[in-house]
Design a protein around this motif. Structure first.
Motif: not given
Length: 342
Positions: A324, A330-332, A337, A340
């Motif tokens: 990261k 955000k790595r989603v 999410d 979101r």
């Protein structure tokens, strides 16, 4: 019974060819043997084309020891047992771990690797001895479902080439060996990977702005739609693209082939295979031969980075295996999410 091993002379260096009659590309019949692949690599290595693309670059090996329908081995670390003429480079991965990888310096190194079942060579964007500062910025035009090579070609000719001309940069295109296109820029090795990655993101974003919704930098597949994905993460440390003149693991043994911009206009990727590329090279030479003579000034790309940041456009997601990073969104996956807006 396996065919007996042979010894090849590769510019004065002996290289062993084992099981020359083993089938690597079944769809090609006799033209898909291990001998055919190794001899192809001997040709494009000794004539300088492939060696020019990978010389002194840390290089990973995409191997298919039992042919392209067998198991794939993506080998980063060089085999412990290798000939004395084969040199290595020590690289650091995003995880912080280090490894010794192949550093091709002569044609025999590449033919030796081909005898191990290497179908595709994957070089880094940097050259030894400075393996922390890239000397290439790579654009990867990757067609998504619903698009194809023709869409990538239209984007390259209609947007990428005019933009590079406007910026005073000379781009060197090649087929990916599949449906995509790659465009390389030679740059001075004075920036680190993260800086070159951000410059590549800025360039990709400008292409998207001019693309009339035909291109995207969306990392998540569910957001890409029927567009050409500009894979900005190809400029990350340890990310690689198939080398120019590398064979790809397709049924007809296509080759990632450098072309002139004029040739791109009428090219079809399946025309370029291990059977046709040596003749093309002999006929008109290597379009990437002059690449070192056209070092791009990428200062305008760093100006774009600052402009994008002022407009609220920061970093983009990194690959899953990358730590990261500060400022990374955000790595989603968006559909998963919970935070979101719906």
């Amino acid at each position: 019974m396996a065919s007996p091993a042979e010894e090849l002379d590769v510019d004065g260096t002996p290289v062993r060819l084992s099981s020359p009659d083993k089938v690597y590309f079944p769809a090609l019949g006799d033209g898909g043997s291990k001998r055919t692949v190794v001899e192809y690599y001997r040709t494009v290595a000794t004539n300088g084309a492939l060696l020019r693309a990978v010389r002194d670059r840390p290089t990973h090996l995409q191997r298919f020891p039992d042919g392209v329908e067998g198991e794939e081995v993506y080998q980063k670390r060089i085999p412990a047992r290798h000939p004395d003429h084969v040199e290595t480079a020590t690289v650091r991965f995003p995880s912080g771990r280090t490894a010794d990888v192949l550093r091709p310096v002569r044609a025999a190194d590449l033919v030796w690797a081909a005898n191990l079942g290497t179908i595709t060579f994957h070089p880094w964007t940097c050259r030894c001895p400075d393996v922390d500062r890239p000397d290439e910025l790579r654009l990867d035009l990757d067609p998504q479902p619903g698009t194809d090579f023709a869409d990538a070609r239209d984007l390259a000719l209609g947007v990428v080439k005019p933009l590079l001309d406007e910026l005073g940069m000379v781009g060197f295109p090649k087929t990916s060996g599949g449906r995509g296109l790659h465009v390389y820029l030679r740059i001075a090795p004075q920036w680190e990977f993260l800086e070159v990655r951000r410059a590549g993101i800025a360039l990709a974003r400008e292409i998207v702005r001019r693309s009339d919704d035909r291109a995207t930098t969306a990392w998540w597949k569910e957001e890409r739609g029927q567009r050409i994905f500009l894979d900005y993460n190809q400029n990350n440390r340890d990310k690689t693209i198939a080398a120019a003149y590398s064979v790809r693991a397709t049924p007809i043994a296509t080759v990632s082939t450098p072309l002139t911009w004029d040739e791109i206009a009428t090219a079809e990727p399946d025309e370029f295979t291990i059977a046709t590329v040596p003749g093309l090279l002999a006929e008109r030479g290597d379009p990437m031969e002059a690449m070192d003579e056209h070092v791009a000034d990428i200062a305008p790309l760093f100006e774009m980075v600052e402009r994008d940041a002022a407009d609220g456009l920061g970093d983009l997601p990194y690959p899953p295996n990358h730590p990261k990073m500060p400022g990374e969104p955000k790595r989603v996956q968006p559909s998963r999410d919970a935070d979101r807006p719906r």
